[in-house]
Write a protein that holds these residues in place. Structure first.
Motif, PDB file in Angstrom:
ATOM      1  N   THR A 199     -33.953  36.409  62.040  1.00 45.47           N
ATOM      2  CA  THR A 199     -32.651  36.805  61.948  1.00 45.47           C
ATOM      3  C   THR A 199     -31.899  35.734  62.875  1.00 45.47           C
ATOM      4  O   THR A 199     -30.956  35.320  62.427  1.00 45.47           O
ATOM      5  CB  THR A 199     -32.290  38.153  61.950  1.00 45.47           C
ATOM      6  N   SER A 200     -32.382  35.804  64.143  1.00 47.70           N
ATOM      7  CA  SER A 200     -31.441  34.911  65.308  1.00 47.70           C
ATOM      8  C   SER A 200     -31.454  33.598  64.779  1.00 47.70           C
ATOM      9  O   SER A 200     -30.536  32.933  65.013  1.00 47.70           O
ATOM     10  CB  SER A 200     -32.039  35.245  66.486  1.00 47.70           C
ATOM     11  N   ALA A 250     -29.214  33.151  61.878  1.00 44.34           N
ATOM     12  CA  ALA A 250     -27.752  33.287  62.276  1.00 44.34           C
ATOM     13  C   ALA A 250     -27.288  32.148  63.019  1.00 44.34           C
ATOM     14  O   ALA A 250     -26.186  31.533  62.611  1.00 44.34           O
ATOM     15  CB  ALA A 250     -27.554  34.226  63.042  1.00 44.34           C
ATOM     16  N   ALA A 298     -27.425  39.276  63.286  1.00 46.82           N
ATOM     17  CA  ALA A 298     -28.918  39.016  63.355  1.00 46.82           C
ATOM     18  C   ALA A 298     -29.423  40.070  63.944  1.00 46.82           C
ATOM     19  O   ALA A 298     -30.417  40.641  63.676  1.00 46.82           O
ATOM     20  CB  ALA A 298     -28.928  37.836  64.411  1.00 46.82           C
ATOM     21  N   GLY A 354     -29.386  43.105  61.444  1.00 47.49           N
ATOM     22  CA  GLY A 354     -30.110  42.663  60.331  1.00 47.49           C
ATOM     23  C   GLY A 354     -31.848  42.950  60.739  1.00 47.49           C
ATOM     24  O   GLY A 354     -32.372  43.545  59.887  1.00 47.49           O
ATOM     25  N   TYR A 355     -32.266  42.525  61.946  1.00 45.47           N
ATOM     26  CA  TYR A 355     -33.517  42.735  62.087  1.00 45.47           C
ATOM     27  C   TYR A 355     -33.801  44.573  62.313  1.00 45.47           C
ATOM     28  O   TYR A 355     -34.789  44.810  61.776  1.00 45.47           O
ATOM     29  CB  TYR A 355     -33.973  42.097  63.243  1.00 45.47           C
TER      30      TYR A 355
END
Length: 169
Positions: free
Chosen positions: A100-101, A104, A119, A122-123
């Motif tokens: 996710t990072s 992003a 991020a 999301g995770y």
């Protein structure tokens, strides 16, 4: 709040991938040791994820995944934390944060507080759903949302601050 920065997507063929991953893994080993000096420091501050966020956002998916997977394993082997019983869940969430990072950063192309927020959330949301599916216990699965909010805030605001500080590197 956005900052233009050098964001990388390093390959596994690049020596920089392994050098950056090594430094970030060391960060993910030292930071939890400091946080574990306080009661419930691990579950509350979520320190094992901090440098994974930096790795994925700044240096891309490959450095993020190396950091995400090797940090918890190294911590477990060296210090018994996270405990072996929850190591698979930590690895899943850590891997999700790397993804996710990196996504992003890829889409925002800047150091953006909003992108970092998404991020982290999301995770956590995806990880919580997976954890619930594995454990079959919703109360245990939402532990990060019950007691780990300070850690998520450290990831978001501390991550943003550190990423801004290293933006031109």
């Amino acid at each position: 709040m956005e900052t233009t920065a050098k964001l990388y997507s390093l390959t596994f063929k690049s020596l920089k991938t392994y050098i950056f991953a090594l430094f970030l893994i060391v960060g993910n080993i030292l930071f939890p040791q400091i946080c574990h000096l306080t009661p419930y420091g691990g579950p509350t501050l979520l320190p094992i994820y901090f440098f994974t966020l930096i790795a994925g956002y700044k240096y891309g998916l490959r450095v993020g995944l190396l950091t995400a997977l090797l940090s918890p394993i190294a911590n477990n082997l060296l210090f018994g934390m996270p405990p072996t019983s929850i190591l698979p869940l930590i690895l899943i969430k850590s891997g999700l944060l790397a993804v996710t990072s990196a996504l992003a950063a890829h889409y925002s192309k800047k150091i953006s507080l909003g992108a970092i927020f998404f991020a982290v959330i999301g995770y956590q949301l995806i990880g919580t759903a997976i954890e619930w599916g594995i454990l079959g216990n919703f109360y245990d699965a939402i532990q990060d949302f019950r007691i780990g909010v300070p850690g998520m805030l450290i990831q978001i605001f501390g991550g943003y601050t550190l990423l801004k500080a290293i933006a031109k590197i």
